[in-house]
Every structure is written in structure tokens, then in C-alpha cells.
Design a protein around this motif. Sequence first.
Motif, short mmCIF file in Angstrom:
data_model
loop_
_atom_site.label_atom_id
_atom_site.label_comp_id
_atom_site.label_asym_id
_atom_site.label_seq_id
_atom_site.Cartn_x
_atom_site.Cartn_y
_atom_site.Cartn_z
N THR A 93 0.80 -1.28 -0.06
CA THR A 93 0.12 0.02 -0.12
C THR A 93 0.96 1.17 0.11
OG1 THR A 93 -1.62 -1.24 1.33
CG2 THR A 93 -1.75 0.92 1.16
N TRP A 94 0.95 1.93 -1.12
CA TRP A 94 1.73 3.25 -1.32
C TRP A 94 0.94 4.41 -0.61
CZ3 TRP A 94 6.63 2.19 -3.43
CH2 TRP A 94 6.89 1.01 -4.05
N TYR A 95 1.61 5.27 -0.07
CA TYR A 95 1.16 6.47 0.28
C TYR A 95 1.90 7.61 -0.06
CZ TYR A 95 -1.21 3.34 3.90
OH TYR A 95 -2.08 2.52 4.60
N GLN A 96 1.05 8.92 -0.21
CA GLN A 96 1.40 10.07 -0.09
C GLN A 96 1.08 10.84 1.09
OE1 GLN A 96 0.09 11.84 -4.09
NE2 GLN A 96 1.63 11.07 -4.91
N ALA A 97 1.89 11.15 2.01
CA ALA A 97 1.72 11.41 3.24
C ALA A 97 0.66 10.65 3.96
CB ALA A 97 0.95 12.74 3.36
N SER A 98 -0.42 11.02 4.26
CA SER A 98 -1.49 10.06 4.97
C SER A 98 -2.45 9.79 3.88
CB SER A 98 -2.15 10.84 6.02
OG SER A 98 -2.93 12.02 5.38
N ARG A 99 -2.53 9.95 2.70
CA ARG A 99 -3.20 9.41 1.49
C ARG A 99 -2.77 8.39 0.98
NH1 ARG A 99 -7.24 12.07 -1.94
NH2 ARG A 99 -6.95 13.96 -0.72
N VAL A 100 -3.66 7.41 0.72
CA VAL A 100 -3.40 6.25 -0.02
C VAL A 100 -3.26 6.50 -1.70
CG1 VAL A 100 -4.06 3.93 -1.00
CG2 VAL A 100 -4.47 4.48 1.29
N MET A 101 -1.88 6.45 -2.17
CA MET A 101 -1.47 6.69 -3.47
C MET A 101 -2.09 5.46 -4.33
SD MET A 101 2.19 7.34 -5.22
CE MET A 101 2.55 5.72 -5.50
N ALA A 102 -1.75 4.27 -4.01
CA ALA A 102 -2.12 3.09 -4.84
C ALA A 102 -1.88 1.93 -4.23
CB ALA A 102 -1.37 3.01 -6.08
N VAL A 103 -2.53 0.71 -4.73
CA VAL A 103 -2.21 -0.43 -3.80
C VAL A 103 -1.81 -1.48 -5.03
CG1 VAL A 103 -3.27 -2.60 -2.83
CG2 VAL A 103 -4.03 -0.26 -2.09
N SER A 104 -0.67 -2.17 -4.87
CA SER A 104 0.13 -3.15 -5.58
C SER A 104 0.12 -4.52 -5.06
CB SER A 104 1.17 -2.73 -6.35
OG SER A 104 2.25 -2.52 -5.35
N HIS A 105 0.08 -5.39 -5.96
CA HIS A 105 0.22 -7.05 -5.28
C HIS A 105 1.52 -7.48 -5.99
CE1 HIS A 105 -4.40 -7.12 -5.20
NE2 HIS A 105 -3.76 -6.46 -4.22
N ILE A 106 2.23 -7.87 -5.04
CA ILE A 106 3.69 -8.68 -5.44
C ILE A 106 3.93 -10.15 -5.33
CG2 ILE A 106 6.21 -8.70 -5.10
CD1 ILE A 106 4.89 -5.70 -6.03
N GLU A 111 6.64 -18.50 -11.18
CA GLU A 111 7.28 -19.16 -12.07
C GLU A 111 7.87 -18.24 -13.11
OE1 GLU A 111 7.96 -22.21 -12.30
OE2 GLU A 111 7.11 -23.03 -10.63
N GLY A 112 9.23 -18.31 -13.25
CA GLY A 112 9.74 -17.32 -14.49
C GLY A 112 10.11 -15.92 -13.93
N GLY A 113 9.98 -15.96 -12.69
CA GLY A 113 10.52 -14.66 -12.13
C GLY A 113 9.25 -13.70 -11.30
N ALA A 114 9.66 -12.93 -10.51
CA ALA A 114 8.82 -12.12 -9.56
C ALA A 114 7.94 -11.25 -10.61
CB ALA A 114 9.57 -11.31 -8.62
N TRP A 115 6.65 -10.96 -10.28
CA TRP A 115 5.73 -10.26 -10.95
C TRP A 115 5.22 -9.00 -9.94
CZ3 TRP A 115 4.56 -9.43 -16.03
CH2 TRP A 115 5.06 -10.18 -16.92
N ALA A 116 4.62 -8.14 -10.29
CA ALA A 116 4.05 -7.09 -9.58
C ALA A 116 2.59 -6.68 -10.40
CB ALA A 116 4.78 -5.69 -9.52
N HIS A 117 1.56 -6.68 -9.65
CA HIS A 117 0.30 -6.44 -10.17
C HIS A 117 -0.40 -5.15 -9.76
CE1 HIS A 117 -4.13 -7.39 -10.94
NE2 HIS A 117 -3.76 -6.85 -12.05
N VAL A 118 -0.86 -4.42 -10.41
CA VAL A 118 -1.62 -2.96 -10.17
C VAL A 118 -3.11 -3.46 -10.44
CG1 VAL A 118 -1.94 -0.50 -10.24
CG2 VAL A 118 0.41 -1.47 -10.31
N PRO A 119 -3.97 -3.65 -9.52
CA PRO A 119 -5.49 -3.91 -9.98
C PRO A 119 -6.02 -2.70 -10.27
CG PRO A 119 -4.92 -4.63 -7.65
CD PRO A 119 -3.69 -3.74 -8.09
N ARG A 120 -6.98 -2.96 -11.06
CA ARG A 120 -7.86 -1.88 -12.01
C ARG A 120 -8.58 -1.01 -11.06
NH1 ARG A 120 -11.19 -4.85 -16.43
NH2 ARG A 120 -11.45 -6.35 -14.71
N HIS A 121 -9.29 0.12 -11.66
CA HIS A 121 -10.17 0.89 -10.66
C HIS A 121 -9.75 1.86 -9.43
CE1 HIS A 121 -13.08 -1.08 -13.40
NE2 HIS A 121 -12.68 -2.16 -12.88
N GLN A 122 -8.52 2.25 -9.83
CA GLN A 122 -7.99 2.87 -8.64
C GLN A 122 -7.65 4.50 -9.06
OE1 GLN A 122 -4.42 1.32 -6.06
NE2 GLN A 122 -4.51 -0.37 -7.58
#
Length: 223
Positions: A93-106, A111-122
Motif C-alpha cells: 500500500t503506497w502512501y503520499q503522506a496520509s493519503r493512499v496513492m495506490a495498492v499493488s500486489h507482489i 514461475e519465471g521470475g517475480a511479478w507485480a500487479h496493479v489492480p484496476r479501478h484505482q
Amino acid sequence: MKRPLVIPALLAVALALVVAGAAPASAKGATSVTVTGPGISELEVDHWTRPTDDVDLGTLSEVSGIYGIFGDGQLTAGPDVTEGELGPRYVLTWYQASRVMAVSHIYPFAEGGAWAHVPRHQRLWGEALNSGWWHGGAALEAAMVTLGATVPVTADPTDSSGEDDAAAPAAAAALPPDDSTPGSSPVTAGGLALGVGLLLAAGFWLVRRRRTTQPGLTLSRPA
């Protein structure tokens, strides 16, 4: 004659500074991020200076591709793997000060190496954020392990010792009875009885013969 032009120029510079100051804080990036998942109950990363045994906010944002949410085209379609092949998920959960900037899943152990995912509708500051996937590979995996991510334990496909152990009782049950065990084989019991019978018959024959060959002893049948 040129002095009157100075005032409009100063006003233009002042206006530009005001507009820049009023711009959304998204241009400044994240000020902190919290990490949760297997092995990490809740960890907050809010520093920029990286010690030798730690991961700073700048490094984590870089290897996770989080700034792809602002439309730089780095986020792509998802990997061609199953949910099981993605492995355990970590929530950032990424913040700018006290506000949530975005949420990503790691998925650091995919398989094949690490992935990060940013869900839709943010959304941030009223604007929709880009969504998609980012292939962080070995760098993202290493950063997550440093933060405390637990490497999943998987069975070694070349190790057949467990199968051998499981098959041993079944194989033992399928073996014929041990011939050395008394009473375990009808053939052995029958052979033993026959041997005893032969010994008894031989003994009876010897006793009878000795009686018939003793001196002065005549055997006669009764009339």
C-alpha cells in the motif's frame, strides 16, 4: 523604456510558481509504503537512504514498477501462468503522506521470475490510474526476501524417497509368508507330519525285527 516589461515578466514567473505549487502531489511520488504477506505481518518502508542490509523506498518503487500507474507505458498484460504458479501474494500500500496513492500486489516467487500487479479501478486526485503487470524478476524477488518474504518450500520432483517409503508396506504385504515361520505353510506342516510318521514306522520295524531274531525265541501263531 524597457522597464515596464519587467513587471509582466515577474507576474508570469509568479503565476507559474503558483500553478506548480497547486499541481497534484502525484508528481512527488510515494512517501511511504506498507508491506504485508507471508512472513511479513506489516512493515513500513519510508526511508530513502539504503543501508547495506536493507531496502529503501526508492529501490522498492523502482523494482516493483509502481510508477507505471502514471501512464509511462511500463505496465503490461499478465503472465501466462496459473494462480498456483504465481505463488504467495504480498500487498503493498503506497502512501503520499496520509493519503493512499495506490495498492499493488507482489508475487516474488512466481514461475519465471517475480511479478507485480496493479489492480484496476484505482484513482488518485480524481484521476484514474493505469493498471497492469510489471515483471520485476530477480531484483524484485531479492528485495522482497530482504524485507522478510518467506520462500515457499516445494517438493523435489527428483526425490522419490517418499514414494519408496510409502510403497514399502504395500510391497511387504504382497510378499508370500516366510517358510521359516512355524505353521505359516501347509506344505511345511505336511512334510513335518510325514517325517514323524516315517520315523515312527522305522522304529516299530526295528523293534519287531529285534524280537524275531533273539536266540531261543520262537514266535508261533495261535491255533
